[in-house]
Design an enzyme around this catalytic site. Structure first.
Site, short mmCIF file in Angstrom:
data_model
loop_
_atom_site.label_atom_id
_atom_site.label_comp_id
_atom_site.label_asym_id
_atom_site.label_seq_id
_atom_site.Cartn_x
_atom_site.Cartn_y
_atom_site.Cartn_z
N LEU A 18 0.85 -1.18 0.00
CA LEU A 18 0.00 0.00 0.00
C LEU A 18 0.89 1.23 0.00
O LEU A 18 2.00 1.21 0.55
CB LEU A 18 -0.90 0.02 1.25
CG LEU A 18 -1.96 -1.06 1.39
CD1 LEU A 18 -2.69 -0.92 2.72
CD2 LEU A 18 -2.95 -1.04 0.23
N ASP A 19 0.38 2.33 -0.57
CA ASP A 19 1.08 3.60 -0.48
C ASP A 19 1.31 3.95 0.99
O ASP A 19 0.55 3.54 1.87
CB ASP A 19 0.25 4.72 -1.11
CG ASP A 19 0.15 4.60 -2.62
OD1 ASP A 19 0.95 3.85 -3.21
OD2 ASP A 19 -0.73 5.26 -3.19
N ARG A 20 2.33 4.75 1.23
CA ARG A 20 2.67 5.13 2.59
C ARG A 20 1.48 5.73 3.34
O ARG A 20 1.25 5.43 4.52
CB ARG A 20 3.82 6.14 2.56
CG ARG A 20 4.29 6.59 3.93
CD ARG A 20 5.47 7.56 3.83
NE ARG A 20 5.97 7.89 5.15
CZ ARG A 20 5.48 8.86 5.91
NH1 ARG A 20 4.46 9.59 5.46
NH2 ARG A 20 5.98 9.10 7.10
#
Length: 309
Positions: A141-143
């Site tokens: 997942l994106d940060r």
């Protein structure tokens, strides 16, 4: 469901009727698509038995046979274990699902320097249980995106889970809060996604990009705030896919400044709320629900939707 059992370092599968007549070789190479290097290693190290005996890998198995694999040897962590308070949504001998907080990377860019990622937390979690494992994230997942992330706890599980993801049999469902009122209750965005040559990290819809498909469904409309809550499911996993696709139809994520969202919260309003995994060994469907409890503004919109998806 396939019956299985663990004995120390060994994992036992009771050969089901639909495997009757298959050989060890055909299970590893054709059914599981295990890596050639791993297959060779298991053969040379005699890590597979049937009914307690080393047999010819081309002999047909019979329903009820005990297919035994040595899977649970220690393997050094490739990241530095470090404690972080992260919720475990599901765990067994083969895989583990965490509820990743926002503002945490899935894995370090520098394995020997960074310690503040989910991979570091995963390594610490296993170390605290006395399990020395080289954990591997199956997706990321994106940060700034929160929610369910799947890790494999040994190499064969990693290979099987990679295959399930590639075959789109692992289902990922997201909650997204977007600007504007959606005119359609349901829709599918099929637009290729590529890099934006004018920005180092941004992606964009591009005819020369990689194929990408996002399905979305309207859950709730908030007229006063001019926001819509939707759920999204992915057939592909391109970088920033949901963010790019929703922005492309005029409904960027709230808080997503990179793709046109307004700063009403301090990150993009995206949460991986549900993960469904056909278990790589038992074939049982595992459903994980990730509650959202990290941002009071988003909590007001997401409410209990995670458990209704």
């Amino acid at each position: 469901m396939i019956k299985t059992k663990r004995f120390g370092e060994w994992f036992e599968i009771i050969v089901p009727s639909h495997w009757d007549g298959l050989s060890i070789d055909s299970i590893l190479r054709e059914k599981w698509s295990a890596p050639k290097k791993l297959i060779h290693s298991m053969s040379m190290e005699k890590q597979i038995k049937v009914n307690g005996e080393i047999i010819n890998w081309h002999n047909p198995l019979v329903a009820g046979d005990k297919f035994q694999l040595k899977l649970f040897q220690e393997a050094n962590f490739d990241v530095i274990p470090e404690y972080h308070e992260v919720e475990v949504l599901y765990e067994d001998d083969h895989m583990i699902v965490f509820n990743k907080p926002a503002f945490m990377d899935t894995h370090p860019n520098s394995l020997h320097d960074e310690t503040n990622t989910l991979a570091n937390a995963a390594a610490f979690h296993l170390l605290a249980k006395g399990e020395i494992r080289k954990v591997k994230h199956i997706h990321r997942l994106d940060r700034d995106t929160s929610g369910a992330v799947l890790f494999a706890k040994h190499q064969l599980a990693g290979s099987l889970l990679d295959k399930l993801l590639e075959e789109r049999r692992i289902k990922r469902t997201y909650l997204a809060l977007v600007h504007g009122k959606l005119t359609l209750k349901k829709g599918t965005i099929q637009e290729p996604i590529g890099r934006d040559r004018h920005h180092p990290t941004r992606r964009r819809v591009s005819p020369t990009g990689q194929p990408a498909t996002t399905h979305y469904e309207l859950l709730e409309t908030f007229r006063k705030e001019d926001l819509s809550l939707i759920k999204c499911q992915l057939d592909t996993g391109r970088t920033h896919q949901i963010r790019v696709h929703l922005s492309s139809i005029g409904h960027p994520l709230a808080g997503d400044l990179l793709y046109g969202g307004r700063p009403i919260i301090n990150r993009q309003a995206l949460h991986a709320a549900k993960l469904q995994i056909p278990h790589p060994f038992t074939e049982k469907l595992i459903s994980c629900y990730a509650p959202h409890t990290q941002n009071h503004i988003l909590d007001n919109f997401f409410k209990d939707w995670s458990h209704k998806l």
